[in-house]
Write a protein that holds these residues in place. Structure first.
Motif, PDB file in Angstrom:
ATOM      1  N   GLY A  67     -10.319  -1.270  -1.440  1.00 42.11           N
ATOM      2  CA  GLY A  67     -10.474  -0.184  -0.487  1.00 42.11           C
ATOM      3  C   GLY A  67     -10.808  -0.202   0.675  1.00 42.11           C
ATOM      4  N   HIS A  68     -11.813   1.072   0.955  1.00 43.99           N
ATOM      5  CA  HIS A  68     -12.578   0.526   2.349  1.00 43.99           C
ATOM      6  C   HIS A  68     -13.322   0.001   2.793  1.00 43.99           C
ATOM      7  CE1 HIS A  68     -15.820   2.314   0.207  1.00 43.99           C
ATOM      8  NE2 HIS A  68     -16.625   2.336   1.298  1.00 43.99           N
ATOM      9  N   HIS A  69     -13.348  -1.279   1.883  1.00 43.13           N
ATOM     10  CA  HIS A  69     -14.938  -2.533   1.793  1.00 43.13           C
ATOM     11  C   HIS A  69     -13.995  -3.628   1.557  1.00 43.13           C
ATOM     12  CE1 HIS A  69     -17.949  -5.750   2.177  1.00 43.13           C
ATOM     13  NE2 HIS A  69     -18.639  -3.847   2.668  1.00 43.13           N
ATOM     14  N   SER A  70     -14.112  -4.677   2.327  1.00 45.86           N
ATOM     15  CA  SER A  70     -13.354  -5.922   2.261  1.00 45.86           C
ATOM     16  C   SER A  70     -13.251  -6.851   1.165  1.00 45.86           C
ATOM     17  CB  SER A  70     -12.632  -6.748   3.319  1.00 45.86           C
ATOM     18  OG  SER A  70     -13.860  -6.844   3.927  1.00 45.86           O
ATOM     19  N   ARG A 114      -9.646   3.856  -8.045  1.00 42.67           N
ATOM     20  CA  ARG A 114     -10.623   3.841  -7.388  1.00 42.67           C
ATOM     21  C   ARG A 114     -11.280   4.853  -8.328  1.00 42.67           C
ATOM     22  NH1 ARG A 114      -7.319   7.909  -3.224  1.00 42.67           N
ATOM     23  NH2 ARG A 114      -7.174   8.909  -5.379  1.00 42.67           N
ATOM     24  N   ASP A 125      -6.388   6.093   0.670  1.00 43.44           N
ATOM     25  CA  ASP A 125      -7.788   4.700   1.177  1.00 43.44           C
ATOM     26  C   ASP A 125      -7.836   3.457  -0.235  1.00 43.44           C
ATOM     27  OD1 ASP A 125      -8.508   5.910  -1.378  1.00 43.44           O
ATOM     28  OD2 ASP A 125     -10.447   6.314  -0.772  1.00 43.44           O
ATOM     29  N   ARG A 140      -5.643  11.316  -0.937  1.00 47.94           N
ATOM     30  CA  ARG A 140      -5.809  10.281  -0.036  1.00 47.94           C
ATOM     31  C   ARG A 140      -5.521   9.111   0.137  1.00 47.94           C
ATOM     32  NH1 ARG A 140     -11.792   9.644  -2.369  1.00 47.94           N
ATOM     33  NH2 ARG A 140     -11.909  11.840  -3.535  1.00 47.94           N
ATOM     34  N   GLN A 180       0.911  -0.804   0.082  1.00 47.79           N
ATOM     35  CA  GLN A 180      -0.124   0.380  -0.358  1.00 47.79           C
ATOM     36  C   GLN A 180       0.864   1.453  -0.103  1.00 47.79           C
ATOM     37  OE1 GLN A 180      -2.794   0.055   2.661  1.00 47.79           O
ATOM     38  NE2 GLN A 180      -3.641   2.087   2.129  1.00 47.79           N
TER      39      GLN A 180
END
Length: 80
Positions: A28-31, A55, A12, A10, A4
């Motif tokens: 992203g923010h949701h696995s 993204r 994210d 950002r 990462q």
């Protein structure tokens, strides 16, 4: 396998280098949401460029696509 790198605006996303397929997966923010980025898509193939590109693809999927057909083959319970 997983790295990462921060983006300019950002932090994210994460970028996963794929072993058996050319390209990357952007997390992203949701696995449960992963975005494939092919090797021919971003001009710059560094993680710092691939991450924001993935993204933006994910954002377009969530805002520009429209459902055109839904087929539900579950049996109906009949009238109540």
């Amino acid at each position: 396998m997983y790295s990462q790198e921060p983006s300019a605006d950002r932090q994210d996303f994460g970028v996963i280098d794929l072993k058996d397929v050319a390209g990357w997966v952007v997390t992203g923010h949701h696995s449960d949401v992963l975005t494939y980025v092919g090797p021919d898509e971003p001009q710059d193939q560094s993680h710092i460029a691939v991450g924001p590109f993935g993204r933006s693809k994910r954002h377009r999927d969530g805002t520009e696509l429209h459902v055109v057909h839904v087929e539900d083959k579950r049996g109906s319970a009949g009238p109540a």
